[in-house]
Motif scaffolding. Structure first.
Motif, mmCIF file in Angstrom:
data_model
loop_
_atom_site.group_PDB
_atom_site.id
_atom_site.type_symbol
_atom_site.label_atom_id
_atom_site.label_comp_id
_atom_site.label_asym_id
_atom_site.label_seq_id
_atom_site.Cartn_x
_atom_site.Cartn_y
_atom_site.Cartn_z
ATOM 1 N N PRO A 121 -6.812 8.428 -18.433
ATOM 2 C CA PRO A 121 -5.464 7.969 -18.081
ATOM 3 C C PRO A 121 -4.687 9.025 -17.298
ATOM 4 C CG PRO A 121 -5.603 8.455 -20.430
ATOM 5 C CD PRO A 121 -6.977 8.622 -19.871
ATOM 6 N N VAL A 122 -3.723 8.544 -16.525
ATOM 7 C CA VAL A 122 -2.837 9.399 -15.738
ATOM 8 C C VAL A 122 -1.420 9.148 -16.242
ATOM 9 C CG1 VAL A 122 -1.981 9.886 -13.423
ATOM 10 C CG2 VAL A 122 -4.368 9.223 -13.748
ATOM 11 N N GLN A 123 -0.624 10.211 -16.407
ATOM 12 C CA GLN A 123 0.721 10.054 -16.950
ATOM 13 C C GLN A 123 1.753 10.780 -16.101
ATOM 14 O OE1 GLN A 123 1.238 11.352 -21.013
ATOM 15 N NE2 GLN A 123 3.146 10.245 -21.189
ATOM 16 N N GLY A 124 2.922 10.166 -15.990
ATOM 17 C CA GLY A 124 4.053 10.760 -15.288
ATOM 18 C C GLY A 124 4.033 10.468 -13.805
ATOM 19 N N HIS A 125 5.219 10.453 -13.211
ATOM 20 C CA HIS A 125 5.350 10.085 -11.799
ATOM 21 C C HIS A 125 4.508 10.953 -10.869
ATOM 22 C CE1 HIS A 125 9.237 7.447 -11.883
ATOM 23 N NE2 HIS A 125 8.294 6.999 -12.682
ATOM 24 N N ASP A 126 4.466 12.255 -11.090
ATOM 25 C CA ASP A 126 3.682 13.110 -10.200
ATOM 26 C C ASP A 126 2.199 12.762 -10.267
ATOM 27 O OD1 ASP A 126 5.952 14.431 -9.317
ATOM 28 O OD2 ASP A 126 5.694 16.145 -10.665
ATOM 29 N N LEU B 250 0.821 -1.219 0.000
ATOM 30 C CA LEU B 250 0.000 0.000 0.000
ATOM 31 C C LEU B 250 0.854 1.269 0.000
ATOM 32 C CD1 LEU B 250 -2.781 -1.071 2.544
ATOM 33 C CD2 LEU B 250 -2.874 -1.183 0.035
ATOM 34 N N ASP B 251 2.012 1.194 -0.645
ATOM 35 C CA ASP B 251 2.984 2.287 -0.690
ATOM 36 C C ASP B 251 2.996 2.875 -2.108
ATOM 37 O OD1 ASP B 251 5.268 3.901 -0.841
ATOM 38 O OD2 ASP B 251 6.526 2.479 0.259
ATOM 39 N N SER B 252 2.316 4.005 -2.286
ATOM 40 C CA SER B 252 2.197 4.587 -3.623
ATOM 41 C C SER B 252 3.558 4.961 -4.211
ATOM 42 C CB SER B 252 1.257 5.792 -3.619
ATOM 43 O OG SER B 252 1.723 6.792 -2.754
ATOM 44 N N GLU B 253 4.471 5.440 -3.393
ATOM 45 C CA GLU B 253 5.797 5.811 -3.908
ATOM 46 C C GLU B 253 6.524 4.583 -4.453
ATOM 47 O OE1 GLU B 253 8.619 7.991 -5.391
ATOM 48 O OE2 GLU B 253 6.904 8.876 -4.392
ATOM 49 N N ARG B 254 6.444 3.497 -3.753
ATOM 50 C CA ARG B 254 7.066 2.241 -4.210
ATOM 51 C C ARG B 254 6.452 1.813 -5.538
ATOM 52 N NH1 ARG B 254 6.771 -3.534 -1.030
ATOM 53 N NH2 ARG B 254 8.007 -4.711 -2.530
ATOM 54 N N LEU C 166 0.859 9.913 -11.339
ATOM 55 C CA LEU C 166 0.680 8.553 -10.825
ATOM 56 C C LEU C 166 0.694 8.528 -9.307
ATOM 57 C CD1 LEU C 166 3.054 6.798 -13.356
ATOM 58 C CD2 LEU C 166 0.584 6.416 -13.201
ATOM 59 N N ARG C 167 1.626 9.262 -8.722
ATOM 60 C CA ARG C 167 1.750 9.321 -7.259
ATOM 61 C C ARG C 167 0.457 9.846 -6.639
ATOM 62 N NH1 ARG C 167 5.938 12.057 -7.499
ATOM 63 N NH2 ARG C 167 7.424 10.351 -7.405
ATOM 64 N N ALA C 168 -0.074 10.927 -7.193
ATOM 65 C CA ALA C 168 -1.303 11.522 -6.670
ATOM 66 C C ALA C 168 -2.492 10.586 -6.858
ATOM 67 C CB ALA C 168 -1.569 12.862 -7.347
ATOM 68 N N PHE C 169 -2.603 9.992 -8.044
ATOM 69 C CA PHE C 169 -3.748 9.136 -8.352
ATOM 70 C C PHE C 169 -3.735 7.863 -7.512
ATOM 71 C CE2 PHE C 169 -5.835 5.821 -10.874
ATOM 72 C CZ PHE C 169 -7.081 6.406 -11.044
ATOM 73 N N ILE C 170 -2.623 7.158 -7.514
ATOM 74 C CA ILE C 170 -2.525 5.915 -6.744
ATOM 75 C C ILE C 170 -2.656 6.211 -5.252
ATOM 76 C CG2 ILE C 170 -1.012 3.991 -6.120
ATOM 77 C CD1 ILE C 170 0.097 4.128 -9.038
ATOM 78 N N GLY C 171 -1.998 7.258 -4.799
ATOM 79 C CA GLY C 171 -2.075 7.632 -3.388
ATOM 80 C C GLY C 171 -3.488 7.941 -2.937
ATOM 81 N N ALA C 172 -4.283 8.577 -3.808
ATOM 82 C CA ALA C 172 -5.651 8.960 -3.448
ATOM 83 C C ALA C 172 -6.522 7.747 -3.163
ATOM 84 C CB ALA C 172 -6.265 9.816 -4.546
ATOM 85 N N PHE C 173 -6.444 6.728 -4.007
ATOM 86 C CA PHE C 173 -7.325 5.599 -3.703
ATOM 87 C C PHE C 173 -6.728 4.665 -2.667
ATOM 88 C CE2 PHE C 173 -5.579 2.229 -6.345
ATOM 89 C CZ PHE C 173 -5.207 2.801 -7.542
ATOM 90 N N LEU C 174 -5.412 4.592 -2.560
ATOM 91 C CA LEU C 174 -4.824 3.763 -1.505
ATOM 92 C C LEU C 174 -5.046 4.354 -0.120
ATOM 93 C CD1 LEU C 174 -1.419 2.476 -2.929
ATOM 94 C CD2 LEU C 174 -3.600 1.266 -2.747
ATOM 95 N N PHE D 21 7.919 1.648 -10.334
ATOM 96 C CA PHE D 21 7.872 0.613 -11.374
ATOM 97 C C PHE D 21 7.597 1.209 -12.750
ATOM 98 C CE2 PHE D 21 7.322 -2.057 -7.671
ATOM 99 C CZ PHE D 21 7.947 -3.237 -8.022
ATOM 100 N N PHE D 22 7.115 2.452 -12.794
ATOM 101 C CA PHE D 22 6.742 3.102 -14.051
ATOM 102 C C PHE D 22 7.897 3.909 -14.627
ATOM 103 C CE2 PHE D 22 2.628 2.371 -12.148
ATOM 104 C CZ PHE D 22 1.769 2.177 -13.221
#
Length: 125
Positions: free
Chosen positions: A42-47, A20-24, A49-57, A28-29
């Motif tokens: 779609p979501v693109q780029g590390h920033d 459950l670690d969005s940064e980790r 992705l970090r925000a999107f994955i972090g929000a639902f996690l 991988f991307f």
């Protein structure tokens, strides 16, 4: 990277979800990598992705993917799984299918197919 190497990378990514670690997960991307949760944009780029994955996690307390089938073809890895999670305090079992395009040892594009209504019903009750 070989098909076996691509498969190993995706398996490591799958295993990392239980942290459950969005940064980790973002690591991988590729820097310009894309995550397309098919029901939404779609979501693109590390920033992004970090925000999107972090929000639902942020609302998940547990997740584990039960892999049902896997296939590879060159740079592509196809995975079918059941995402068994606890989100918003509710148990969710969501069948998914993902297509991963890999480049240079990173995920370039991940297209994730699932039924949003199944997820919504599970968390709303």
């Amino acid at each position: 990277m070989s098909e076996a190497g691509n498969l190993a990378l995706v398996q490591s990514f799958i295993d990392a979800w239980s942290s459950l670690d969005s940064e980790r997960l973002v690591q991988f991307f590729a820097p310009d990598g894309v995550y397309h949760n098919m029901p939404i944009e779609p979501v693109q780029g590390h920033d992004g992705l970090r925000a999107f994955i972090g929000a639902f996690l942020a609302n998940w307390t547990e997740t584990k993917w039960e892999v049902l089938s896997v296939a590879t073809s060159g740079r592509l890895v196809f995975v079918e799984w059941v995402d068994r999670s606890i989100a918003h305090g509710k148990t969710v079992a969501l069948t998914c299918c993902g297509v991963f395009e890999l480049e240079g040892g990173k995920i370039k594009v991940w297209r994730d197919y699932f039924d949003m209504e199944t997820y919504r019903r599970a968390i709303v009750g």
